[in-house]
Design a protein around this motif. Sequence first.
Motif, PDB file in Angstrom:
ATOM      1  N   ARG A  31      19.022  -9.054  10.705  1.00 52.31           N
ATOM      2  CA  ARG A  31      18.139  -9.707  11.658  1.00 52.31           C
ATOM      3  C   ARG A  31      18.926 -10.634  12.568  1.00 52.31           C
ATOM      4  NH1 ARG A  31      13.595 -11.787  10.592  1.00 52.31           N
ATOM      5  NH2 ARG A  31      13.228 -10.478   8.785  1.00 52.31           N
ATOM      6  N   VAL A  34      21.417 -13.760  11.668  1.00 50.03           N
ATOM      7  CA  VAL A  34      21.824 -13.726  10.256  1.00 50.03           C
ATOM      8  C   VAL A  34      23.337 -13.947  10.107  1.00 50.03           C
ATOM      9  CG1 VAL A  34      22.237 -11.222  10.015  1.00 50.03           C
ATOM     10  CG2 VAL A  34      21.372 -12.519   8.057  1.00 50.03           C
ATOM     11  N   SER A  37      27.826 -11.324  14.044  1.00 52.20           N
ATOM     12  CA  SER A  37      29.007 -11.509  14.895  1.00 52.20           C
ATOM     13  C   SER A  37      29.992 -12.483  14.247  1.00 52.20           C
ATOM     14  CB  SER A  37      28.579 -12.006  16.283  1.00 52.20           C
ATOM     15  OG  SER A  37      27.705 -11.070  16.897  1.00 52.20           O
ATOM     16  N   LYS A 146      25.957 -16.329   4.452  1.00 51.03           N
ATOM     17  CA  LYS A 146      25.697 -17.776   4.518  1.00 51.03           C
ATOM     18  C   LYS A 146      25.520 -18.344   3.099  1.00 51.03           C
ATOM     19  CE  LYS A 146      23.533 -17.498   9.112  1.00 51.03           C
ATOM     20  NZ  LYS A 146      22.575 -18.083  10.049  1.00 51.03           N
ATOM     21  N   LYS A 149      25.363 -22.010   1.926  1.00 47.19           N
ATOM     22  CA  LYS A 149      24.141 -22.822   1.932  1.00 47.19           C
ATOM     23  C   LYS A 149      23.389 -22.773   0.608  1.00 47.19           C
ATOM     24  CE  LYS A 149      23.285 -22.635   6.878  1.00 47.19           C
ATOM     25  NZ  LYS A 149      22.236 -22.516   7.890  1.00 47.19           N
TER      26      LYS A 149
HETATM   27  P1  GTP Z   1      22.432 -12.069  17.003  1.00 50.75           P
HETATM   28  O1  GTP Z   1      23.613 -11.616  17.801  1.00 50.75           O
HETATM   29  O2  GTP Z   1      21.514 -12.972  17.719  1.00 50.75           O
HETATM   30  O3  GTP Z   1      21.711 -10.950  16.342  1.00 50.75           O
HETATM   31  O4  GTP Z   1      22.984 -13.020  15.808  1.00 50.75           O
HETATM   32  P2  GTP Z   1      24.150 -12.744  14.768  1.00 50.75           P
HETATM   33  O5  GTP Z   1      23.599 -12.086  13.559  1.00 50.75           O
HETATM   34  O6  GTP Z   1      25.334 -12.091  15.415  1.00 50.75           O
HETATM   35  O7  GTP Z   1      24.531 -14.248  14.322  1.00 50.75           O
HETATM   36  P3  GTP Z   1      25.784 -15.161  14.755  1.00 50.75           P
HETATM   37  O8  GTP Z   1      27.029 -14.654  14.138  1.00 50.75           O
HETATM   38  O9  GTP Z   1      25.752 -15.349  16.238  1.00 50.75           O
HETATM   39  O10 GTP Z   1      25.443 -16.528  13.992  1.00 50.75           O
HETATM   40  C1  GTP Z   1      24.211 -17.175  14.141  1.00 50.75           C
HETATM   41  C2  GTP Z   1      24.305 -18.611  13.668  1.00 50.75           C
HETATM   42  O11 GTP Z   1      24.562 -18.674  12.258  1.00 50.75           O
HETATM   43  C3  GTP Z   1      25.449 -19.391  14.315  1.00 50.75           C
HETATM   44  O12 GTP Z   1      24.983 -20.715  14.569  1.00 50.75           O
HETATM   45  C4  GTP Z   1      26.544 -19.391  13.256  1.00 50.75           C
HETATM   46  O13 GTP Z   1      27.406 -20.494  13.351  1.00 50.75           O
HETATM   47  C5  GTP Z   1      25.730 -19.440  11.973  1.00 50.75           C
HETATM   48  N1  GTP Z   1      26.458 -18.787  10.850  1.00 50.75           N
HETATM   49  C6  GTP Z   1      26.976 -17.528  10.842  1.00 50.75           C
HETATM   50  N2  GTP Z   1      27.555 -17.236   9.669  1.00 50.75           N
HETATM   51  C7  GTP Z   1      27.425 -18.342   8.879  1.00 50.75           C
HETATM   52  C8  GTP Z   1      27.813 -18.666   7.523  1.00 50.75           C
HETATM   53  O14 GTP Z   1      28.423 -17.891   6.775  1.00 50.75           O
HETATM   54  N3  GTP Z   1      27.451 -19.914   7.071  1.00 50.75           N
HETATM   55  C9  GTP Z   1      26.770 -20.795   7.833  1.00 50.75           C
HETATM   56  N4  GTP Z   1      26.446 -21.981   7.286  1.00 50.75           N
HETATM   57  N5  GTP Z   1      26.392 -20.534   9.116  1.00 50.75           N
HETATM   58  C10 GTP Z   1      26.707 -19.328   9.632  1.00 50.75           C
END
Ligand code: GTP
Length: 206
Positions: A31, A34, A37, A146, A149
Amino acid sequence: MRARAATFIASAADPRGFPPADLPEVAIAGRSNVGKSSLINSLVGAPVARTSSTPGRTRLINWFRIENAKAAALHLVDLPGYGYAKVPVDLRASWRPLIESYLTGRPVLRGVVVLFDARRGAEDEERDLIAWLLAAGVAVIPVLTKVDKLAKNKRKPVAAALRRDLALPRDPLLVSALSGEGVDDLWRSIFNLAIRRDGAPDQTPA
Ligand code: GTP
Ligand code: MG
């Protein structure tokens, strides 16, 4: 250093823009927000994929070429996130066919890493995606991400409950892009899935 090389290859908004299917591919799905990236950046050890705290950041399919220490290469594919309610309806309507055409029509797809937020678990979209992938015979690497957390003593029970709940073929890997925990295990799982035992890139269309 895990990756000997990580290169951006292409972005596509529709199948005409998909790059040549000349390497095995493993896609990262989950989603919006999540952490898909972020995890790609953590895997390759460089900020190749754009991340953001604004859900819906990745709207195209993005291909990255990665190579391991034995010079085996594959494409890591960053899929747009699903399930973000605030995205305009017309955009959502264009994402689903894009992801489906990729998942159904890509001969070099070897499997999909499905990310679950450690604190959210599975919702309807995850259930649908997992059921669809398993029914289509696509290999799945489930990942609880994540996990930084979650308290340490909660991680394994949460992973086991998710496996039971979704009848997953294996326990989800416990991963954090932030702390780097579990990232090496995921890297190995991705290469094991994509590359034949003899180490040669598998380029036979499925
Ligand atoms: P979309 O491209 O919108 O689908 O999102 P995505 O799944 O690619 O998520 P992205 O990697 O952009 O991260 C979304 C948010 O989650 C950012 O603010 C990151 O810093 C945070 N984040 C990602 N991975 C982790 C993790 O392992 N731990 C924590 N605490 N935060 C994380
Ligand atoms: Mg993204």
